[in-house]
Design an enzyme around this catalytic site. Structure first.
Site, mmCIF file in Angstrom:
data_model
loop_
_atom_site.group_PDB
_atom_site.id
_atom_site.type_symbol
_atom_site.label_atom_id
_atom_site.label_comp_id
_atom_site.label_asym_id
_atom_site.label_seq_id
_atom_site.Cartn_x
_atom_site.Cartn_y
_atom_site.Cartn_z
ATOM 1 N N ARG A 139 -9.027 -0.155 3.627
ATOM 2 C CA ARG A 139 -8.047 0.832 3.156
ATOM 3 C C ARG A 139 -6.727 0.165 2.794
ATOM 4 O O ARG A 139 -5.993 0.678 1.946
ATOM 5 C CB ARG A 139 -7.770 1.868 4.254
ATOM 6 C CG ARG A 139 -8.923 2.822 4.517
ATOM 7 C CD ARG A 139 -8.489 3.920 5.473
ATOM 8 N NE ARG A 139 -7.163 4.354 5.104
ATOM 9 C CZ ARG A 139 -6.203 4.709 5.950
ATOM 10 N NH1 ARG A 139 -6.440 4.715 7.231
ATOM 11 N NH2 ARG A 139 -5.016 5.070 5.515
ATOM 12 N N ASP A 185 3.388 0.052 12.249
ATOM 13 C CA ASP A 185 2.220 -0.487 11.545
ATOM 14 C C ASP A 185 1.943 -1.954 11.903
ATOM 15 O O ASP A 185 0.962 -2.526 11.436
ATOM 16 C CB ASP A 185 2.399 -0.351 10.021
ATOM 17 C CG ASP A 185 2.162 1.070 9.545
ATOM 18 O OD1 ASP A 185 1.717 1.904 10.353
ATOM 19 O OD2 ASP A 185 2.425 1.357 8.361
ATOM 20 N N ARG A 245 0.280 13.869 13.648
ATOM 21 C CA ARG A 245 0.815 13.807 12.287
ATOM 22 C C ARG A 245 1.030 15.182 11.636
ATOM 23 O O ARG A 245 0.392 15.517 10.628
ATOM 24 C CB ARG A 245 -0.086 12.920 11.397
ATOM 25 C CG ARG A 245 -0.322 11.558 12.022
ATOM 26 C CD ARG A 245 -0.994 10.599 11.113
ATOM 27 N NE ARG A 245 -0.051 9.874 10.303
ATOM 28 C CZ ARG A 245 -0.337 8.740 9.668
ATOM 29 N NH1 ARG A 245 -1.532 8.228 9.740
ATOM 30 N NH2 ARG A 245 0.572 8.138 8.956
ATOM 31 N N ARG A 266 -4.817 10.623 3.966
ATOM 32 C CA ARG A 266 -3.636 11.272 4.525
ATOM 33 C C ARG A 266 -2.486 11.297 3.501
ATOM 34 O O ARG A 266 -1.780 12.290 3.365
ATOM 35 C CB ARG A 266 -3.233 10.501 5.786
ATOM 36 C CG ARG A 266 -1.804 10.599 6.193
ATOM 37 C CD ARG A 266 -1.508 11.878 6.952
ATOM 38 N NE ARG A 266 -0.075 12.046 7.118
ATOM 39 C CZ ARG A 266 0.485 13.073 7.689
ATOM 40 N NH1 ARG A 266 -0.231 14.057 8.147
ATOM 41 N NH2 ARG A 266 1.793 13.141 7.798
ATOM 42 N N LYS A 283 0.834 -1.214 0.000
ATOM 43 C CA LYS A 283 0.000 0.000 0.000
ATOM 44 C C LYS A 283 0.866 1.261 0.000
ATOM 45 O O LYS A 283 0.703 2.131 -0.850
ATOM 46 C CB LYS A 283 -0.904 0.002 1.247
ATOM 47 C CG LYS A 283 -1.581 1.318 1.506
ATOM 48 C CD LYS A 283 -2.496 1.267 2.714
ATOM 49 C CE LYS A 283 -1.878 1.739 4.006
ATOM 50 N NZ LYS A 283 -1.693 3.185 4.156
ATOM 51 N N ASN A 284 1.779 1.357 0.971
ATOM 52 C CA ASN A 284 2.509 2.621 1.132
ATOM 53 C C ASN A 284 3.481 2.879 -0.011
ATOM 54 O O ASN A 284 3.741 4.034 -0.354
ATOM 55 C CB ASN A 284 3.237 2.646 2.483
ATOM 56 C CG ASN A 284 2.257 2.795 3.638
ATOM 57 O OD1 ASN A 284 1.090 3.121 3.426
ATOM 58 N ND2 ASN A 284 2.719 2.558 4.857
ATOM 59 N N CYS A 333 -5.733 7.818 8.949
ATOM 60 C CA CYS A 333 -5.898 7.162 10.243
ATOM 61 C C CYS A 333 -5.822 8.155 11.394
ATOM 62 O O CYS A 333 -5.035 9.093 11.383
ATOM 63 C CB CYS A 333 -4.786 6.124 10.430
ATOM 64 S SG CYS A 333 -5.167 4.560 9.663
HETATM 65 C C1 UD1 Z 1 4.139 6.553 6.887
HETATM 66 C C2 UD1 Z 1 3.199 5.420 6.533
HETATM 67 C C3 UD1 Z 1 2.534 4.868 7.805
HETATM 68 C C4 UD1 Z 1 3.604 4.490 8.839
HETATM 69 C C5 UD1 Z 1 4.570 5.648 9.076
HETATM 70 C C6 UD1 Z 1 5.728 5.286 9.991
HETATM 71 C C7 UD1 Z 1 2.455 6.010 4.308
HETATM 72 C C8 UD1 Z 1 1.335 6.442 3.440
HETATM 73 N N1 UD1 Z 1 2.188 5.905 5.615
HETATM 74 O O1 UD1 Z 1 3.341 7.590 7.453
HETATM 75 O O2 UD1 Z 1 1.767 3.734 7.449
HETATM 76 O O3 UD1 Z 1 2.976 4.177 10.056
HETATM 77 O O4 UD1 Z 1 5.118 6.089 7.822
HETATM 78 O O5 UD1 Z 1 6.406 4.181 9.492
HETATM 79 O O6 UD1 Z 1 3.524 5.705 3.837
HETATM 80 N N2 UD1 Z 1 6.399 13.861 11.939
HETATM 81 C C9 UD1 Z 1 6.621 15.153 12.333
HETATM 82 N N3 UD1 Z 1 6.668 16.132 11.369
HETATM 83 C C10 UD1 Z 1 6.518 15.855 10.053
HETATM 84 C C11 UD1 Z 1 6.309 14.522 9.653
HETATM 85 C C12 UD1 Z 1 6.257 13.545 10.631
HETATM 86 O O7 UD1 Z 1 6.750 15.445 13.522
HETATM 87 O O8 UD1 Z 1 6.577 16.782 9.227
HETATM 88 C C13 UD1 Z 1 6.320 12.792 12.967
HETATM 89 C C14 UD1 Z 1 4.938 12.152 13.026
HETATM 90 O O9 UD1 Z 1 4.055 12.880 13.835
HETATM 91 C C15 UD1 Z 1 5.248 10.785 13.612
HETATM 92 C C16 UD1 Z 1 6.624 10.480 13.029
HETATM 93 O O10 UD1 Z 1 7.166 11.726 12.602
HETATM 94 O O11 UD1 Z 1 5.351 10.871 15.006
HETATM 95 C C17 UD1 Z 1 6.610 9.503 11.876
HETATM 96 O O12 UD1 Z 1 5.819 9.991 10.836
HETATM 97 P P1 UD1 Z 1 6.117 9.680 9.309
HETATM 98 O O13 UD1 Z 1 7.296 8.787 9.197
HETATM 99 O O14 UD1 Z 1 6.143 10.960 8.579
HETATM 100 O O15 UD1 Z 1 4.824 8.868 8.898
HETATM 101 P P2 UD1 Z 1 3.950 9.048 7.598
HETATM 102 O O16 UD1 Z 1 4.824 9.337 6.440
HETATM 103 O O17 UD1 Z 1 2.817 9.947 7.888
#
Ligand code: UD1
Length: 419
Positions: free
Chosen positions: A399, A307, A122, A93, A22-23, A117
């Site tokens: 999803r 995840d 986030r 998202r 998916k991701n 989610c």
């Molecule tokens: C992606 C995955 C999700 C997975 C996650 C962590 C997709 C579509 N989703 O989500 O399934 O659980 O990686 O492996 O690929 N953060 C900040 N600032 C930012 C961005 C992130 O503080 O600008 C923090 C987030 O709040 C969280 C952490 O970093 O605590 C990890 O987030 P991130 O790795 O960005 O996850 P996603 O890319 O949203």
């Protein structure tokens, strides 16, 4: 709202072929808008998140055609038609992954702030800081992030305070069409990041270092080349089936896997006393004997994936002894605890830590999914429980799991859906 009905108490037995990730698919679909030519993708999971992403890029002017149940042809837009409707971008998202590629190719992008989610705050500060460092103007307008870049983005040196998967992907895509070199430091090393880099390179991008802490991108004026690209297999779907097999003391052969991607899950299963055998692109899980409790800490790759946290919690509810789970990535990922307790689990939560005391039996109950992976955990709990479990809000599960019911039925599970 759909509900899944599972009759539990039987071990999972047989073979299952897993779908594309998916991701990885979501990121690659976003990257396809960077291409000036048609791209063909294979091993794409036909799940609702992917369908929503296709709907979004159709609104931007792309043409999307399914050639089979896992192959898709995308004709990217040559200019931006219109912003996609709010309800669509809000739903998903991962639509924030369009910010980088749209800004880079068309000089404008508007994406919604958090949707998807409900597992934590986030924020997108790392995405915004990086893009601003490349010369974009980012503003927040009525709940949307709007990016503008009158001239081409400029290569820059960007350090991420945390190795965010989304920020790494967005900035990597933005940098491909920027002028000059971009150096991204402290980036995410997840297999989905590497898959995206491989796809971008097939389109003619110059991305080096994906899978390590530093990614270097030399910008090129245009991407394209009529590529045909297979998305990597879904390590989270694989892990979910592996844990379901272990949790029900079953025996399962999983096909279409890249074993290195699931190493953290294999390691924890082995530590629990489960036999895990790797053989090329398949893995066999055998869980006949008693299992040992575990300590789990979620971490960025190659650590244990957040995840998979809810699913392993479900499995541990029936493992004798005390297991401890620490969630380090998302602050709101213990919502499944209340639902598991309704089924007889004994779990205490203290901040980012959950303590699971193994019980002798779970019983079927009426529960509800609160997010995608919580839903997967409840499916595992339903498979383990005595009697019937009804899982409301099945749309969360849709999803991310391609044909979950068909796959489980083929493994001997009694599962039905009510509308
Ligand atoms: C992606 C995955 C999700 C997975 C996650 C962590 C997709 C579509 N989703 O989500 O399934 O659980 O990686 O492996 O690929 N953060 C900040 N600032 C930012 C961005 C992130 O503080 O600008 C923090 C987030 O709040 C969280 C952490 O970093 O605590 C990890 O987030 P991130 O790795 O960005 O996850 P996603 O890319 O949203």
């Amino acid at each position: 709202m759909d509900k899944l009905l599972i009759s539990g108490g039987k071990p999972l037995q047989g073979r299952v072929r897993l779908s594309g990730a998916k991701n990885a698919a979501l990121a690659v679909i976003c990257a396809s808008v960077l291409s000036a030519e048609r791209v063909s993708l294979e091993n794409v999971p036909d799940i609702s998140d992917v369908q929503a992403m296709f709907e979004i890029i159709r609104h931007l002017g792309a043409e999307v055609l399914w050639l089979s149940d896992s192959a898709v042809q995308i004709d990217p837009p040559s200019c931006l038609k219109a912003d996609p409707p709010c309800h669509l971008v809000k739903k998903l998202r991962a639509s924030n992954l369009l910010l980088g590629p749209l800004l880079s190719r068309f000089g404008y992008a508007r994406v919604s702030l958090p949707g998807g989610c409900n597992i934590g705050v986030r924020p997108m500060d790392l995405h915004f800081k990086g893009l601003a460092g490349m010369g974009a103007e980012i503003s927040i307008e009525s709940g949307f992030a709007v990016g503008r870049s009158p001239a081409r983005l400029k290569g820059a040196r960007i350090y991420l305070d945390f190795p965010s998967v989304g920020a790494t992907e967005n900035l990597m895509m933005a940098a491909c069409l920027a002028v000059g070199q971009t150096i991204l430091e402290n980036v995410a090393k997840e297999p989905e990041v590497v898959d995206l880099a491989n796809f971008l390179n097939c389109l003619g991008a110059k991305v080096r270092g994906a899978g390590t802490d530093v990614i270097k991108i030399d910008g090129v004026p245009q991407l394209g080349g009529r590529v045909r690209y297979p998305v990597i297999p879904d390590r989270i779907e694989a892990g979910t089936f592996m844990l379901a097999a272990a949790a029900t003391r079953g025996s399962l052969v999983l096909e279409n896997i890249i074993p290195t991607h699931i190493e953290p899950i294999c390691a924890k299963l082995r530590e629990a006393g489960v036999e895990v055998l790797e053989n090329g692109d398949s893995v066999t899980v055998n869980a006949q004997g008693p299992m040992r409790p575990l300590d789990i800490k979620t971490l960025p790759y190659p650590g244990f994936p957040t995840d998979m946290q809810s699913q392993i919690m479900a499995m541990l509810t029936l493992v004798e002894g005390t297991s401890v789970i620490v969630e380090n990535i998302f602050e709101n990922r213990f919502q499944v605890v209340g639902e598991l307790k309704r089924m007889g689990a004994r779990i205490k939560v203290e901040g980012r830590m959950a303590v699971v005391e193994g019980v002798a039996e779970l019983h079927g109950a009426e529960v509800g999914a609160t997010d995608l992976r919580a839903g997967a955990a409840l499916v595992i709990a339903g498979l383990m429980a005595r009697g019937q479990t009804g899982i409301a809000n099945a749309h969360f599960i849709d999803r991310g799991y391609h044909r979950l019911e068909d796959k489980l039925r083929a493994l001997g599970v009694q599962i039905a859906r009510s509308h």
